[in-house]
Design a protein around this motif. Structure first.
Motif, PDB file in Angstrom:
ATOM      1  N   SER A 172     111.386  72.374 101.411  1.00  0.00           N
ATOM      2  CA  SER A 172     110.307  71.455 101.090  1.00  0.00           C
ATOM      3  C   SER A 172     110.258  70.367 102.136  1.00  0.00           C
ATOM      4  O   SER A 172     111.250  69.693 102.389  1.00  0.00           O
ATOM      5  CB  SER A 172     110.531  70.860  99.700  1.00  0.00           C
ATOM      6  OG  SER A 172     109.455  70.040  99.362  1.00  0.00           O
ATOM      7  N   GLY A 173     109.112  70.201 102.787  1.00  0.00           N
ATOM      8  CA  GLY A 173     108.971  69.211 103.834  1.00  0.00           C
ATOM      9  C   GLY A 173     107.649  68.492 103.726  1.00  0.00           C
ATOM     10  O   GLY A 173     107.044  68.408 102.658  1.00  0.00           O
ATOM     11  N   GLN A 174     107.192  67.988 104.856  1.00  0.00           N
ATOM     12  CA  GLN A 174     105.958  67.201 104.894  1.00  0.00           C
ATOM     13  C   GLN A 174     104.733  68.008 104.463  1.00  0.00           C
ATOM     14  O   GLN A 174     103.885  67.508 103.727  1.00  0.00           O
ATOM     15  CB  GLN A 174     105.738  66.638 106.298  1.00  0.00           C
ATOM     16  CG  GLN A 174     106.719  65.574 106.689  1.00  0.00           C
ATOM     17  CD  GLN A 174     106.440  65.050 108.090  1.00  0.00           C
ATOM     18  OE1 GLN A 174     105.750  65.689 108.881  1.00  0.00           O
ATOM     19  NE2 GLN A 174     106.972  63.882 108.394  1.00  0.00           N
ATOM     20  N   ILE A 175     104.637  69.238 104.942  1.00  0.00           N
ATOM     21  CA  ILE A 175     103.466  70.052 104.586  1.00  0.00           C
ATOM     22  C   ILE A 175     103.492  70.404 103.100  1.00  0.00           C
ATOM     23  O   ILE A 175     102.464  70.331 102.417  1.00  0.00           O
ATOM     24  CB  ILE A 175     103.371  71.326 105.459  1.00  0.00           C
ATOM     25  CG1 ILE A 175     103.275  70.961 106.946  1.00  0.00           C
ATOM     26  CG2 ILE A 175     102.188  72.189 105.030  1.00  0.00           C
ATOM     27  CD1 ILE A 175     102.089  70.089 107.324  1.00  0.00           C
ATOM     28  N   GLU A 176     104.659  70.745 102.582  1.00  0.00           N
ATOM     29  CA  GLU A 176     104.772  71.034 101.138  1.00  0.00           C
ATOM     30  C   GLU A 176     104.380  69.805 100.321  1.00  0.00           C
ATOM     31  O   GLU A 176     103.682  69.925  99.308  1.00  0.00           O
ATOM     32  CB  GLU A 176     106.185  71.489 100.779  1.00  0.00           C
ATOM     33  CG  GLU A 176     106.523  72.879 101.269  1.00  0.00           C
ATOM     34  CD  GLU A 176     105.737  73.988 100.581  1.00  0.00           C
ATOM     35  OE1 GLU A 176     105.323  73.834  99.416  1.00  0.00           O
ATOM     36  OE2 GLU A 176     105.552  75.033 101.223  1.00  0.00           O
ATOM     37  N   ALA A 177     104.810  68.634 100.765  1.00  0.00           N
ATOM     38  CA  ALA A 177     104.453  67.390 100.067  1.00  0.00           C
ATOM     39  C   ALA A 177     102.944  67.170 100.125  1.00  0.00           C
ATOM     40  O   ALA A 177     102.331  66.759  99.128  1.00  0.00           O
ATOM     41  CB  ALA A 177     105.208  66.212 100.682  1.00  0.00           C
ATOM     42  N   ARG A 178     102.331  67.448 101.274  1.00  0.00           N
ATOM     43  CA  ARG A 178     100.877  67.290 101.411  1.00  0.00           C
ATOM     44  C   ARG A 178     100.154  68.260 100.479  1.00  0.00           C
ATOM     45  O   ARG A 178      99.160  67.893  99.838  1.00  0.00           O
ATOM     46  CB  ARG A 178     100.458  67.525 102.865  1.00  0.00           C
ATOM     47  CG  ARG A 178      98.978  67.249 103.096  1.00  0.00           C
ATOM     48  CD  ARG A 178      98.567  67.369 104.546  1.00  0.00           C
ATOM     49  NE  ARG A 178      99.194  66.329 105.329  1.00  0.00           N
ATOM     50  CZ  ARG A 178      99.679  66.504 106.556  1.00  0.00           C
ATOM     51  NH1 ARG A 178      99.599  67.682 107.136  1.00  0.00           N
ATOM     52  NH2 ARG A 178     100.226  65.511 107.214  1.00  0.00           N
ATOM     53  N   ILE A 182      97.871  80.779 105.069  1.00  0.00           N
ATOM     54  CA  ILE A 182      98.972  79.813 104.999  1.00  0.00           C
ATOM     55  C   ILE A 182     100.155  80.408 104.240  1.00  0.00           C
ATOM     56  O   ILE A 182     101.315  80.230 104.640  1.00  0.00           O
ATOM     57  CB  ILE A 182      98.503  78.486 104.369  1.00  0.00           C
ATOM     58  CG1 ILE A 182      97.469  77.807 105.285  1.00  0.00           C
ATOM     59  CG2 ILE A 182      99.690  77.547 104.117  1.00  0.00           C
ATOM     60  CD1 ILE A 182      96.719  76.655 104.633  1.00  0.00           C
ATOM     61  N   ALA A 183      99.880  81.133 103.168  1.00  0.00           N
ATOM     62  CA  ALA A 183     100.960  81.770 102.406  1.00  0.00           C
ATOM     63  C   ALA A 183     101.708  82.789 103.275  1.00  0.00           C
ATOM     64  O   ALA A 183     102.935  82.883 103.210  1.00  0.00           O
ATOM     65  CB  ALA A 183     100.398  82.433 101.148  1.00  0.00           C
ATOM     66  N   GLN A 188     105.676  82.644 104.510  1.00  0.00           N
ATOM     67  CA  GLN A 188     106.617  83.755 104.395  1.00  0.00           C
ATOM     68  C   GLN A 188     107.232  84.072 105.760  1.00  0.00           C
ATOM     69  O   GLN A 188     108.435  84.273 105.875  1.00  0.00           O
ATOM     70  CB  GLN A 188     105.928  84.982 103.821  1.00  0.00           C
ATOM     71  CG  GLN A 188     106.866  86.157 103.639  1.00  0.00           C
ATOM     72  CD  GLN A 188     106.193  87.330 102.957  1.00  0.00           C
ATOM     73  OE1 GLN A 188     104.985  87.509 103.023  1.00  0.00           O
ATOM     74  NE2 GLN A 188     106.980  88.145 102.294  1.00  0.00           N
ATOM     75  N   ALA A 189     106.410  84.109 106.796  1.00  0.00           N
ATOM     76  CA  ALA A 189     106.894  84.434 108.142  1.00  0.00           C
ATOM     77  C   ALA A 189     107.927  83.429 108.638  1.00  0.00           C
ATOM     78  O   ALA A 189     108.849  83.781 109.373  1.00  0.00           O
ATOM     79  CB  ALA A 189     105.723  84.506 109.120  1.00  0.00           C
ATOM     80  N   LEU A 190     107.770  82.176 108.222  1.00  0.00           N
ATOM     81  CA  LEU A 190     108.654  81.103 108.691  1.00  0.00           C
ATOM     82  C   LEU A 190     109.752  80.765 107.686  1.00  0.00           C
ATOM     83  O   LEU A 190     110.317  79.669 107.723  1.00  0.00           O
ATOM     84  CB  LEU A 190     107.832  79.851 109.026  1.00  0.00           C
ATOM     85  CG  LEU A 190     106.823  80.031 110.168  1.00  0.00           C
ATOM     86  CD1 LEU A 190     106.030  78.751 110.380  1.00  0.00           C
ATOM     87  CD2 LEU A 190     107.523  80.460 111.450  1.00  0.00           C
ATOM     88  N   GLY A 191     110.045  81.687 106.808  1.00  0.00           N
ATOM     89  CA  GLY A 191     111.132  81.474 105.861  1.00  0.00           C
ATOM     90  C   GLY A 191     110.897  80.315 104.923  1.00  0.00           C
ATOM     91  O   GLY A 191     111.840  79.682 104.450  1.00  0.00           O
ATOM     92  N   GLY A 192     109.636  80.010 104.652  1.00  0.00           N
ATOM     93  CA  GLY A 192     109.292  78.964 103.708  1.00  0.00           C
ATOM     94  C   GLY A 192     109.063  77.591 104.311  1.00  0.00           C
ATOM     95  O   GLY A 192     108.707  76.657 103.602  1.00  0.00           O
ATOM     96  N   ASP A 193     109.254  77.431 105.613  1.00  0.00           N
ATOM     97  CA  ASP A 193     109.180  76.105 106.257  1.00  0.00           C
ATOM     98  C   ASP A 193     107.888  75.922 107.041  1.00  0.00           C
ATOM     99  O   ASP A 193     107.827  76.183 108.246  1.00  0.00           O
ATOM    100  CB  ASP A 193     110.391  75.909 107.164  1.00  0.00           C
ATOM    101  CG  ASP A 193     110.495  74.490 107.700  1.00  0.00           C
ATOM    102  OD1 ASP A 193     109.618  73.652 107.379  1.00  0.00           O
ATOM    103  OD2 ASP A 193     111.451  74.221 108.442  1.00  0.00           O
ATOM    104  N   LEU A 194     106.841  75.441 106.375  1.00  0.00           N
ATOM    105  CA  LEU A 194     105.547  75.215 107.025  1.00  0.00           C
ATOM    106  C   LEU A 194     105.590  74.066 108.030  1.00  0.00           C
ATOM    107  O   LEU A 194     104.683  73.952 108.860  1.00  0.00           O
ATOM    108  CB  LEU A 194     104.464  74.969 105.970  1.00  0.00           C
ATOM    109  CG  LEU A 194     104.051  76.198 105.168  1.00  0.00           C
ATOM    110  CD1 LEU A 194     103.145  75.803 103.996  1.00  0.00           C
ATOM    111  CD2 LEU A 194     103.359  77.228 106.058  1.00  0.00           C
TER     112      LEU A 194
END
Length: 156
Positions: free
Chosen positions: A2-8, A76-77, A81-87
C-alpha cells in the motif's frame, strides 16, 4: 503493498476490478525492460462485460466514456498484478490506444477515449498519467463491447 497510489485510489473511492483470464491465445501483459505492454482491456467488471453496443448508435458519448474508463480500471489492475501490487513503481503511462465500436459516421472517438485518459491522470497524477494515444473508430469489437483500450506503461 500500500503506497501513495493505493491511498489516492481509496481517497477518490476508485475500486479496481479483479483481473480476469485472457479471452484468447495471448497473455494480459508482457514486460520488456522497464515497459509493460498491456493487451487490450475490455469494459469488464470482475470478468463480466458491462457495456456493449455502438457509440453514436446504441450508446451515448457519456456511456462510451464510462466504457473507456472501465477499460482503464482493468489496465491499472493488470499493471498492479504485473508489478506485484506496487502501483507506486509506475513512472509513466507512455501510450494508450483506444478502439471505439461506433456508427460509421461517428467522429467523437477522441472524446470517448478521454474517459480512460482522464482516469490515468486522476490516478497517477498529471506528470505520470499524461500519455500519447490514438483513438480509432471500429466497425465492430469482440463480444460487441463498446470500447477496448491497450497501453504501454513504464516502471522502476
Amino acid at each position: 503493498m500500500s503506497g501513495q497510489i493505493e491511498a489516492r485510489l481509496q481517497e477518490k473511492g476508485i475500486e479496481l476490478p479483479t483481473v480476469g483470464a485472457p479471452q484468447g491465445a495471448y497473455v494480459p501483459y508482457t514486460i520488456a525492460g522497464n515497459l509493460i505492454f498491456l493487451a487490450g482491456q475490455l469494459p469488464m467488471w470482475n470478468g463480466e462485460v458491462q457495456i456493449t453496443g455502438k457509440v453514436g448508435q446504441d450508446l451515448s458519448l457519456e456511456e462510451g466514456q464510462r466504457a473507456a474508463r472501465l477499460c482503464g480500471l482493468n489496465l491499472i489492475a493488470q499493471v498492479k498484478q504485473a508489478l506485484g501490487g506496487d502501483l507506486d513503481r509506475v513512472t509513466r503511462v507512455v501510450n494508450l490506444k483506444g478502439f471505439v465500436n461506433c456508427a460509421v459516421d461517428y467522429t467523437q472517438q477522441p472524446k470517448v477515449v478521454n474517459g480512460v485518459s482522464h482516469l490515468m491522470s486522476e490516478v497517477f497524477g498529471e506528470e505520470v498519467g499524461q500519455h500519447s494515444r490514438s483513438a480509432v473508430g471500429a466497425g465492430s469489437l469482440p463480444l460487441n463491447i463498446a470500447v477496448e483500450v491497450e497501453g504501454i506503461v513504464a516502471f522502476t
